[in-house]
Structures are given as structure tokens and as C-alpha cells.
Design a protein around this motif. Structure first.
Motif, PDB file in Angstrom:
ATOM      1  N   GLN A  11       0.795  -1.150  -0.126  1.00  0.00           N
ATOM      2  CA  GLN A  11       0.029  -0.072  -0.125  1.00  0.00           C
ATOM      3  C   GLN A  11       0.746   1.340  -0.027  1.00  0.00           C
ATOM      4  OE1 GLN A  11      -3.489   0.436   0.140  1.00  0.00           O
ATOM      5  NE2 GLN A  11      -3.830  -1.860  -0.123  1.00  0.00           N
ATOM      6  N   ALA A  12       0.256   2.328  -0.460  1.00  0.00           N
ATOM      7  CA  ALA A  12       1.096   3.645  -0.550  1.00  0.00           C
ATOM      8  C   ALA A  12       1.474   3.756   0.885  1.00  0.00           C
ATOM      9  CB  ALA A  12       0.248   4.691  -1.131  1.00  0.00           C
ATOM     10  N   GLY A  13       2.761   4.255   0.953  1.00  0.00           N
ATOM     11  CA  GLY A  13       3.164   4.717   2.338  1.00  0.00           C
ATOM     12  C   GLY A  13       3.798   3.760   3.005  1.00  0.00           C
ATOM     13  N   GLY A  14       3.812   2.574   2.482  1.00  0.00           N
ATOM     14  CA  GLY A  14       4.514   1.456   2.726  1.00  0.00           C
ATOM     15  C   GLY A  14       5.988   1.348   2.675  1.00  0.00           C
ATOM     16  N   SER A  15       6.843   0.477   3.153  1.00  0.00           N
ATOM     17  CA  SER A  15       7.845   0.022   2.988  1.00  0.00           C
ATOM     18  C   SER A  15       8.457  -1.199   2.425  1.00  0.00           C
ATOM     19  CB  SER A  15       8.988   0.288   4.190  1.00  0.00           C
ATOM     20  OG  SER A  15       8.784   1.781   4.832  1.00  0.00           O
ATOM     21  N   LEU A  16       9.498  -1.256   1.544  1.00  0.00           N
ATOM     22  CA  LEU A  16      10.069  -2.313   1.326  1.00  0.00           C
ATOM     23  C   LEU A  16      11.660  -2.312   1.409  1.00  0.00           C
ATOM     24  CD1 LEU A  16       8.020  -3.606  -1.980  1.00  0.00           C
ATOM     25  CD2 LEU A  16       8.011  -4.621   0.218  1.00  0.00           C
ATOM     26  N   ARG A  17      12.139  -3.566   1.656  1.00  0.00           N
ATOM     27  CA  ARG A  17      13.739  -3.821   1.175  1.00  0.00           C
ATOM     28  C   ARG A  17      13.926  -5.042   0.175  1.00  0.00           C
ATOM     29  NH1 ARG A  17      18.520  -5.603   5.503  1.00  0.00           N
ATOM     30  NH2 ARG A  17      17.561  -7.511   5.061  1.00  0.00           N
ATOM     31  N   LEU A  18      14.657  -4.320  -0.764  1.00  0.00           N
ATOM     32  CA  LEU A  18      14.912  -5.128  -1.722  1.00  0.00           C
ATOM     33  C   LEU A  18      16.624  -5.597  -1.563  1.00  0.00           C
ATOM     34  CD1 LEU A  18      13.747  -3.171  -5.114  1.00  0.00           C
ATOM     35  CD2 LEU A  18      12.600  -4.878  -3.654  1.00  0.00           C
TER      36      LEU A  18
END
Length: 134
Positions: A11-18
Motif C-alpha cells: 500500500q502507499a506509504g509502506g516500505s520494502l527492502r529489496l
């Protein structure tokens, strides 16, 4: 070989680590970068790091939200992405290009720096999809 992982729908506002794991060479000897490609085929750099001093470039579109880091012991590069928006939806690629080669007497410099553009990077992963919904 480079293999990316970590992409998913958020969702918008979220975070991810690639993550990007290298095999066959050491990230420590390379300039490294992350690029992204939008659905229209446009590819842009989101982070480029110079090997010698870790100077890292971020375009304005991601500055303050994305962070490139690495763990040389794991031969892995990361892209932390915070406050994601639908405009960040793209396929994300890890890339690298040799900066030095190792010799018995030490390092030989191949390229002290390279422009942060995809044409200057020789090693690429297959990409990981990031989708951000509003």
C-alpha cells in the motif's frame, strides 16, 4: 550473476527492502546501483554508489526515501524504500560494474567512477516487481 528479491505489492506509504545477491564476483570490487523500469519501458537510476568512498547518488524522485546499503560478508546489496507511492511501481534491477581488479600485489583500478546511467553498468539481475497501490 545477480539475483534480486523482495519485490511485492504494498500500500502507499509502506516500505520494502529489496535484496540483491551476487555470485561469481565480489560487490566490494564494483560500483553498484539500483535502477527501475516503468511499464512504458523507461529505465531510470534510483541509486548509484561509487566503490572507493561509497559516495551515493539519489535522484530527487527518491532522495530521502530510498537508501542503498551493502553487506560485503554476504555479498549482498540492499535498497530500503520508505514512504512508497504508486509512482514507485516498477521493476527494480540491481546492477554492477567493475571498479578494481585484484592482483597479487594489490588492486588495479579499472574505473574510479562511472556515470549513474544504465549504459555504464555491465552486470544485471533479472529484476523484481514492486507494485504500490493507493
Amino acid at each position: 550473476q545477480l539475483v534480486e528479491s523482495g519485490g511485492k505489492s504494498v500500500q502507499a506509504g509502506g516500505s520494502l527492502r529489496l535484496s540483491c545477491v551476487a555470485s561469481g564476483f565480489a560487490f566490494a570490487d564494483y560500483h553498484i546501483a539500483w535502477f527501475r523500469e516503468f511499464s512504458g519501458g523507461v529505465r531510470e537510476a534510483v541509486s548509484c554508489r561509487r566503490r572507493n568512498d561509497y559516495t551515493t547518488y539519489y535522484p530527487d524522485s527518491v532522495k530521502g526515501r530510498f537508501t542503498l546499503s551493502s553487506d560485503n560478508a554476504k555479498n549482498t546489496v540492499y535498497l530500503q524504500m520508505n514512504n512508497l507511492s504508486p509512482e514507485d511501481t516498477a521493476i527494480y534491477y540491481c546492477a554492477a560494474v567493475p571498479a578494481v581488479t585484484r592482483r597479487p600485489t594489490g588492486f588495479r583500478t579499472i574505473a574510479p567512477d562511472v556515470p549513474c546511467h544504465s549504459i555504464h553498468y555491465s552486470n544485471w539481475g533479472r529484476g523484481t516487481q514492486v507494485t504500490v497501490s493507493s
